[in-house]
Scaffold this motif. Structure first.
Motif, PDB file in Angstrom:
ATOM      1  N   THR A  63       0.877  -1.067  -0.009  1.00  0.00           N
ATOM      2  CA  THR A  63       0.022  -0.115  -0.029  1.00  0.00           C
ATOM      3  C   THR A  63       0.886   1.162   0.083  1.00  0.00           C
ATOM      4  N   TRP A  64       0.011   2.408  -0.330  1.00  0.00           N
ATOM      5  CA  TRP A  64       1.011   3.527  -0.375  1.00  0.00           C
ATOM      6  C   TRP A  64       1.642   3.992   1.219  1.00  0.00           C
ATOM      7  N   ASP A  65       1.021   3.892   2.160  1.00  0.00           N
ATOM      8  CA  ASP A  65       1.362   4.137   3.505  1.00  0.00           C
ATOM      9  C   ASP A  65       2.661   3.215   3.879  1.00  0.00           C
ATOM     10  N   TRP A 144       3.959   3.777  -7.164  1.00  0.00           N
ATOM     11  CA  TRP A 144       3.648   4.775  -6.163  1.00  0.00           C
ATOM     12  C   TRP A 144       4.645   5.942  -6.205  1.00  0.00           C
ATOM     13  N   GLU A 148       0.179  13.070  -3.253  1.00  0.00           N
ATOM     14  CA  GLU A 148      -1.186  12.800  -2.874  1.00  0.00           C
ATOM     15  C   GLU A 148      -2.147  13.549  -4.090  1.00  0.00           C
ATOM     16  N   THR A 154      -7.461  10.350   0.021  1.00  0.00           N
ATOM     17  CA  THR A 154      -7.134   8.749   0.174  1.00  0.00           C
ATOM     18  C   THR A 154      -6.573   8.397  -1.026  1.00  0.00           C
ATOM     19  N   ALA A 156      -3.328   8.629  -4.297  1.00  0.00           N
ATOM     20  CA  ALA A 156      -1.988   9.343  -4.716  1.00  0.00           C
ATOM     21  C   ALA A 156      -1.898   9.039  -6.225  1.00  0.00           C
ATOM     22  N   ASP A 158       0.331   7.560  -9.435  1.00  0.00           N
ATOM     23  CA  ASP A 158       1.390   6.564  -9.787  1.00  0.00           C
ATOM     24  C   ASP A 158       1.911   6.785 -10.830  1.00  0.00           C
ATOM     25  N   LYS A 173      -4.974   4.887  -1.944  1.00  0.00           N
ATOM     26  CA  LYS A 173      -3.824   4.531  -1.017  1.00  0.00           C
ATOM     27  C   LYS A 173      -3.739   2.932  -0.647  1.00  0.00           C
TER      28      LYS A 173
END
Length: 215
Positions: A63-65, A144, A148, A154, A156, A158, A173
């Motif tokens: 995931t992004w996070d 990614w 954002e 929520t 982002a 790519d 994300k």
């Protein structure tokens, strides 16, 4: 034998070349795994003034996070301070499409510039998944970015490095299926100029002392 004025001129010329070594468009090898190995862990992009990891797929998909956290905690060759690439360096929320933008405008998009220009200035001379040199493991994507859709979103941006279907898009994300490529601002291979001047200045003084002793 070289006289004093010639010696001073030679050292000044060397210092000038040292300070301006990155003036030409190039991907410059950095973080050699061992002296003389010819294997590098990163490349400095002297157009964007950032350093890319040589391996474009160190961490797999997440995931992004998770990818943001991975990049922030990455250390390569003793160097930390890595991040995900930005697709909006100036933060104006205008995401440049490098295919239609000028090269100067494209510099605002680190992924776009790498794909369309590489570290050069000619459109179409960049890095693709099927022509990745000097990098390894460049995936078709998506990758990614750190950008954002808008602050607190929520989603982002790519980027795809697939030559048949390149470009940028938007993803939630929470999507766990995207790659990450770490970059670091600046050149990890540069000795700070004051330290470099001190180093070569010390050598110059030593050479003058040696010349006096010989006389």
């Amino acid at each position: 034998m070289m006289n004093k004025s010639h010696l001073i001129g030679a050292i000044c010329a060397f210092l000038f070349s040292f300070i301006t070594v990155s003036a030409n468009a190039a991907l410059l090898p950095r973080l050699e795994t061992s002296p003389g190995s010819g294997v590098y862990q990163a490349y400095y992009d002297d157009q964007l003034k950032i350093t890319w990891t040589a391996d474009a797929n160190i961490n797999g998909i997440a995931t992004w996070d998770d990818q943001v956290a991975w990049a922030a905690g990455l250390t390569i060759g003793g160097v930390s301070g890595w991040r995900l690439p930005s697709m909006d360096i100036n933060g104006d929320l205008i995401f440049e499409n490098c295919l239609s933008a000028t090269q100067e405008e494209c510099l605002d998009n680190e992924f776009g510039h790498l794909f369309y220009y590489g570290a050069g200035t000619i459109l179409g001379s960049g890095i693709e998944s099927d022509s990745p040199n000097p990098f390894s493991n460049v995936q078709a994507g998506p990758y990614w970015s750190s950008t954002e859709l808008f602050p607190g979103s929520t989603a982002a941006l790519d980027f795809f490095f697939d030559s048949s279907s390149p470009g940028q898009s938007v993803n939630l994300k929470s999507n766990p299926g995207l790659f990450a490529w770490a970059v670091r601002s600046g050149d990890v291979g540069v000795v700070p100029v004051p330290a470099a001047i001190w180093l070569f200045g010390s050598g110059f003084i030593g050479l003058l002392g040696l010349a006096r002793r010989k006389r």
